[in-house]
Design a protein around this motif. Structure first.
Motif, PDB file in Angstrom:
ATOM      1  N   ASP A   1      -7.648   2.240 -13.162  1.00  0.00           N
ATOM      2  CA  ASP A   1      -8.462   1.068 -12.728  1.00  0.00           C
ATOM      3  C   ASP A   1      -7.737   1.316 -11.449  1.00  0.00           C
ATOM      4  OD1 ASP A   1      -9.280  -1.474 -12.414  1.00  0.00           O
ATOM      5  OD2 ASP A   1      -7.670  -2.302 -13.675  1.00  0.00           O
ATOM      6  N   ILE A   2      -7.812   1.604 -10.505  1.00  0.00           N
ATOM      7  CA  ILE A   2      -6.869   1.481  -9.230  1.00  0.00           C
ATOM      8  C   ILE A   2      -7.114   0.162  -8.508  1.00  0.00           C
ATOM      9  CG2 ILE A   2      -6.739   2.182  -6.498  1.00  0.00           C
ATOM     10  CD1 ILE A   2      -7.348   5.383  -7.527  1.00  0.00           C
ATOM     11  N   PRO A   3      -8.509  -0.877  -8.605  1.00  0.00           N
ATOM     12  CA  PRO A   3      -8.664  -1.337  -7.736  1.00  0.00           C
ATOM     13  C   PRO A   3      -7.559  -2.509  -8.868  1.00  0.00           C
ATOM     14  CG  PRO A   3     -10.166  -0.723  -7.662  1.00  0.00           C
ATOM     15  CD  PRO A   3      -9.595   0.662  -8.863  1.00  0.00           C
ATOM     16  N   GLY A   4      -7.916  -2.924 -10.154  1.00  0.00           N
ATOM     17  CA  GLY A   4      -7.325  -3.679 -11.469  1.00  0.00           C
ATOM     18  C   GLY A   4      -6.085  -3.109 -11.065  1.00  0.00           C
ATOM     19  N   PHE A   5      -5.203  -2.329 -10.755  1.00  0.00           N
ATOM     20  CA  PHE A   5      -3.737  -1.935 -10.335  1.00  0.00           C
ATOM     21  C   PHE A   5      -3.281  -2.792  -9.291  1.00  0.00           C
ATOM     22  CE2 PHE A   5      -3.682   1.280 -13.927  1.00  0.00           C
ATOM     23  CZ  PHE A   5      -3.605   0.619 -14.725  1.00  0.00           C
ATOM     24  N   ILE A   6      -3.992  -2.473  -8.106  1.00  0.00           N
ATOM     25  CA  ILE A   6      -3.321  -3.191  -6.850  1.00  0.00           C
ATOM     26  C   ILE A   6      -3.158  -4.527  -7.249  1.00  0.00           C
ATOM     27  CG2 ILE A   6      -4.459  -3.201  -4.576  1.00  0.00           C
ATOM     28  CD1 ILE A   6      -5.575  -0.802  -4.808  1.00  0.00           C
ATOM     29  N   VAL A   7      -4.156  -5.377  -7.294  1.00  0.00           N
ATOM     30  CA  VAL A   7      -4.709  -6.519  -7.433  1.00  0.00           C
ATOM     31  C   VAL A   7      -3.267  -7.015  -8.586  1.00  0.00           C
ATOM     32  CG1 VAL A   7      -5.883  -8.840  -8.904  1.00  0.00           C
ATOM     33  CG2 VAL A   7      -7.303  -7.632  -7.585  1.00  0.00           C
ATOM     34  N   GLN A   8      -3.009  -6.795  -9.833  1.00  0.00           N
ATOM     35  CA  GLN A   8      -1.763  -7.090 -10.417  1.00  0.00           C
ATOM     36  C   GLN A   8      -0.630  -6.684  -9.798  1.00  0.00           C
ATOM     37  OE1 GLN A   8      -2.322  -9.188 -13.080  1.00  0.00           O
ATOM     38  NE2 GLN A   8       0.027  -8.887 -12.193  1.00  0.00           N
ATOM     39  N   GLY A   9      -0.702  -4.894  -9.308  1.00  0.00           N
ATOM     40  CA  GLY A   9       0.668  -4.782  -8.039  1.00  0.00           C
ATOM     41  C   GLY A   9       0.640  -5.899  -6.776  1.00  0.00           C
ATOM     42  N   ASP A  10      -0.509  -6.019  -6.655  1.00  0.00           N
ATOM     43  CA  ASP A  10       0.598  -6.962  -5.462  1.00  0.00           C
ATOM     44  C   ASP A  10       0.888  -8.719  -5.439  1.00  0.00           C
ATOM     45  OD1 ASP A  10      -0.697  -5.398  -3.871  1.00  0.00           O
ATOM     46  OD2 ASP A  10      -2.570  -6.090  -3.151  1.00  0.00           O
ATOM     47  N   LEU A  11       0.472  -9.042  -7.070  1.00  0.00           N
ATOM     48  CA  LEU A  11       1.084 -10.257  -7.269  1.00  0.00           C
ATOM     49  C   LEU A  11       2.227 -10.305  -7.813  1.00  0.00           C
ATOM     50  CD1 LEU A  11      -2.751 -11.663  -9.464  1.00  0.00           C
ATOM     51  CD2 LEU A  11      -1.285 -12.285  -7.669  1.00  0.00           C
ATOM     52  N   ASN A  12       2.650  -9.150  -8.585  1.00  0.00           N
ATOM     53  CA  ASN A  12       4.220  -9.090  -9.037  1.00  0.00           C
ATOM     54  C   ASN A  12       4.814  -8.836  -7.788  1.00  0.00           C
ATOM     55  OD1 ASN A  12       3.025  -9.224 -11.531  1.00  0.00           O
ATOM     56  ND2 ASN A  12       3.067  -7.152 -12.222  1.00  0.00           N
ATOM     57  N   TRP A  13       4.755  -8.248  -7.117  1.00  0.00           N
ATOM     58  CA  TRP A  13       5.602  -7.435  -5.205  1.00  0.00           C
ATOM     59  C   TRP A  13       5.952  -8.653  -4.947  1.00  0.00           C
ATOM     60  CZ3 TRP A  13       9.059  -4.070  -4.552  1.00  0.00           C
ATOM     61  CH2 TRP A  13       8.796  -3.405  -3.650  1.00  0.00           C
ATOM     62  N   ALA A  14       4.706 -10.227  -5.089  1.00  0.00           N
ATOM     63  CA  ALA A  14       4.881 -10.638  -3.683  1.00  0.00           C
ATOM     64  C   ALA A  14       5.662 -11.506  -4.752  1.00  0.00           C
ATOM     65  CB  ALA A  14       3.206 -11.646  -3.863  1.00  0.00           C
ATOM     66  N   LYS A  15       5.588 -11.493  -5.556  1.00  0.00           N
ATOM     67  CA  LYS A  15       6.695 -12.061  -6.933  1.00  0.00           C
ATOM     68  C   LYS A  15       8.085 -12.090  -6.735  1.00  0.00           C
ATOM     69  CE  LYS A  15       5.187 -11.783 -10.545  1.00  0.00           C
ATOM     70  NZ  LYS A  15       5.543 -11.280 -12.307  1.00  0.00           N
ATOM     71  N   ARG A  16       8.419 -10.733  -5.735  1.00  0.00           N
ATOM     72  CA  ARG A  16       9.635 -10.448  -5.431  1.00  0.00           C
ATOM     73  C   ARG A  16      11.028 -10.662  -4.202  1.00  0.00           C
ATOM     74  NH1 ARG A  16      11.771  -6.485  -9.019  1.00  0.00           N
ATOM     75  NH2 ARG A  16      10.050  -5.890 -10.343  1.00  0.00           N
TER      76      ARG A  16
END
Length: 142
Positions: A127-142
């Motif tokens: 699920d590359i597109p889904g992981f990218i969406v979630q990864g972007d959200l998680n990375w932005a919190k750092r």
């Protein structure tokens, strides 16, 4: 060697190491383990050379040619791996900073993503597109 690692772990928490914006490993300052990040966009990864290097975001970046170094200097965000070179699946699925391995990579929509190993890359590919969406959200919190 294990005593050294034990001593290091007594003085530094995982959060201390996790603070690095670009993953370089514990005993290195090289982004992508010394691979030329531009080369991923031009046919596949090749090792960089200390003759062509720059510092960016606290890490040393090596390139295989002056042309690739120049491309990176002109637009480092275009060529630098997403999530600082940490494992894209771990960022997305676990909100965790696991090391990215330069041998397990994908370019998606012009961006470079690394994963921890082959089995994790297989999970990522489900699920590359889904992981990218979630990864972007998680990375932005750092």
């Amino acid at each position: 060697m294990s005593r050294i690692l034990l001593l290091i772990s007594l003085f530094f928490s995982a959060a201390t190491f996790a603070a690095d914006e670009v993953y370089t490993g514990f005993f290195s300052s090289k982004a992508l383990s010394g691979y030329d990040t531009v080369s991923y966009f031009e046919g596949g990864p090749v090792k960089g050379s200390s003759k062509f290097k720059t510092d960016y975001k606290g890490a040393e970046w090596l390139f295989s040619s002056q042309a690739n170094l120049d491309k990176f200097l002109a637009d480092p965000e275009q060529y630098a791996p997403q999530y600082g070179g940490y494992c894209a699946w771990a960022i997305a699925e676990k909100d965790d900073l696991a090391p990215g391995d330069p041998a397990y990579w994908d370019i998606v929509d012009g961006k470079l993503y690394l994963n921890y190993d082959k089995s994790i890359k297989n999970k990522w590919e489900k699920d590359i597109p889904g992981f990218i969406v979630q990864g972007d959200l998680n990375w932005a919190k750092r």
